[in-house]
Design an enzyme around this catalytic site. Structure first.
Site: not given
Lengths: 409, 136
Positions: A78, A206, A333
């Site tokens: 990120t 990463s 959900c």
């Protein structure tokens, strides 16, 4: 504990991975022996730490075909994505302000782009993808303008595993004199990537996706042809050639280096094994259920990635039934926004199928036995939930669910 | 997110899953939600001529909390008069199942399903009365 709950299977290796014991072993001395600050130039503690960092830099560079000095250590992909995009936009603002990316990128790219747009620092083109998740190279070519300074296209997608044609994208970028960044969080250390052969100028990666520790990553920044410049986003002690200030995370960096070294050594055999397991899982599930659909590209995808929609069965309820199995869902959900996966949406998959999707992420430590167990459990739970599903019943009665008059909220 | 024990219990042992024939006399069917929203509940009530709910069945496409909400409703509603059933509020479902805020919509959908099923039954009864009148 009874026999049912004793068993736990981790099959969410796109989210993160177990740290390889070889990596842990390499890191441990950094906490109690070689704990120096790699920036301390006047004593052995510093030199030892620096030597470890240099070794890690070599190891990371080697696997992606770069030179050691082109590797900038960061806190993770990120941060690397933010540094690449914001750093380029800021440094090259005299040259232009246009970025081209794709709709299926990770949020670390998309939200960084949106932040740049909001601040009026960049205009961004979000390329659509086809039904398999691939960008259209002609669309890429025709979106390049005189203002374009950067193309940012991911290596492999985190949800559907689709691998973008980096070679071709790199070629287009070179032809037009535009920088090319790739978010290789799911690629580097998993599948071959070569910054020279692919014409990559910036590459984010990463450690924790490749059996290394969390909180460490790297940004490859091309040093020649062209020499890529960035405006740093963290100011301070000027570490990492001034691109990224802050005391180096020596244990993390050593872990990343070791993880990459191991990855480079085992990649070929590991990918053959993962592909075999993936296909075994796919057949074990799709061969036993009707109305199941593979999301993403049938071949051009990460060997460990399987993403399937189970029509008539909502994803979160399926996850609930697989509670001893760690997988993830594109169902609304399970997301904070209550919107189903934007990646599946970009593929043209309707919300009703996006809600039923499950991502299986196979990794280094999964076994054939686990694959068989997961396939069996998935088939069992899907059948159980379909018996409970009004949609399955209606479909079997011949009711067209697309034209049925739903009482929408 | 951890599920409450009651949600888990209804999910693992759902009560009254199934269907009645829609054209069966005294059966009211409510289908609420939509597939693209990720929740569809079908609630069916078997209601006596006196207006008492004698039996209930459900089928639900949705998350565990949606399944639990509809399963619980079938238990709650049996033996109730149509009027009492119509007065059931979603908050009752929320409390019973300890639903977190992000799952409140599941209870709202279950309340809607009750009202839709009763509405369907009333409509059917009205039609029956109409056709009886016509027959006379």
């Amino acid at each position: 504990m009874n026999g049912k709950t004793m068993r736990r299977v981790y099959m969410d290796n796109h989210a993160t991975t177990e740290v390889d014991p070889r990596v842990v072993e390499a890191m441990l001395p950094c906490f109690s022996e070689t704990y120096g600050n790699s920036g301390s130039r006047n004593h052995a503690f510093g030199w030892e730490a620096e030597a470890l960092v240099d070794e890690a830099r070599e190891r990371v560079a080697k696997v992606i075909g770069a030179k050691a000095k082109e590797i900038i250590f960061t806190s993770g992909a990120t941060e690397s994505d933010n540094l690449a995009l914001k750093g380029v936009v800021e440094f090259y603002k005299e040259k232009g302000n246009h970025i081209i990316t794709a709709t299926t990128e990770h949020k670390a790219i998309l939200d960084t782009c949106k932040a740049l747009e909001r601040k009026g620092l960049a205009t961004v083109t979000y390329l659509p993808v086809d039904a398999f998740g691939l960008i259209d190279l002609d669309a890429l070519r025709s979106s390049i303008t005189d203002e374009t300074i950067l193309i940012s296209i991911m290596h492999a997608n985190n949800e559907i595993g689709t691998i973008q044609p980096l070679h071709e994208i790199g070629k287009i970028a070179k032809e037009r004199g535009v920088l090319f960044h790739t978010d290789a969080t799911q690629g580097a250390g998993k599948i071959p990537v070569d910054v020279e052969a692919m014409g990559i100028d910036l590459l984010s990666m990463s450690a924790h996706k490749i059996y290394g520790p969390k909180g460490v990553g790297a940004l490859y920044v091309r040093a020649r042809n062209p020499r890529v410049r960035l405006t740093p986003q963290l100011d301070g002690g000027g570490q990492e050639r001034g691109f990224r200030s802050g005391t180096l995370n020596v244990p993390g960096i050593v872990g990343l280096g070791k993880a990459m070294q191991v990855a480079g050594e085992v990649m070929e055999g590991e990918n053959e094994r993962l592909l075999r397991l993936r296909e075994r899982l796919r057949q074990g599930i799709m061969g036993k259920l009707d109305e199941v659909f593979l999301n993403g590209h049938p071949m051009q995808r990460l060997p460990g990635n399987l993403n399937i929609s189970f029509a008539f069965v909502e994803g979160e309820s399926l996850l609930m039934g697989l509670k001893d199995i760690a997988v993830s869902s594109g169902s609304a959900c399970t997301s904070a926004t209550l919107e189903p996966s934007y990646v599946l949406k970009a593929l043209g998959i309707g919300d009703e199928l996006a809600h039923t999707s499950i991502r299986f992420g196979l990794g280094r430590f999964n076994t054939e036995e686990e694959v068989d167990y997961v396939a069996e459990r998935v088939v069992h739970e899907v059948n159980r939930l379909r018996e409970m599903s009004p949609l399955y019943e209606m479909a079997r009665e011949g009711i067209d669910l697309k034209t049925f008059n739903w009482a929408r909220e | 997110m951890a599920y409450s024990d009651k949600v888990l219990d209804h999910y693992e042992n759902p009560r009254n899953v199934g269907s009645f024939a829609k054209d069966e006399p005294g059966v009211g069917t409510g289908i609420v939600g939509a597939p693209e929203c990720g929740d569809v509940m079908k609630l069916q009530l078997k209601i006596s001529d006196e207006g008492v709910i004698e039996d209930a069945k459900f089928k639900t496409f949705g998350c565990g909390s949606a399944i639990a909400s509809s399963s619980y409703v079938t238990e709650l509603i049996k033996g109730k008069s149509v009027e009492d059933a119509y007065a059931i509020k979603n908050t009752q479902i929320v409390e019973e199942l300890n639903l977190p805020p992000v799952k409140i919509h599941c209870s709202v959908l279950a309340e809607d399903a009750i009202k839709a099923a009763i509405g369907d039954w009333k409509g059917k009864k009205g039609n029956e009365a109409d056709s009886e009148k016509k027959a006379v």
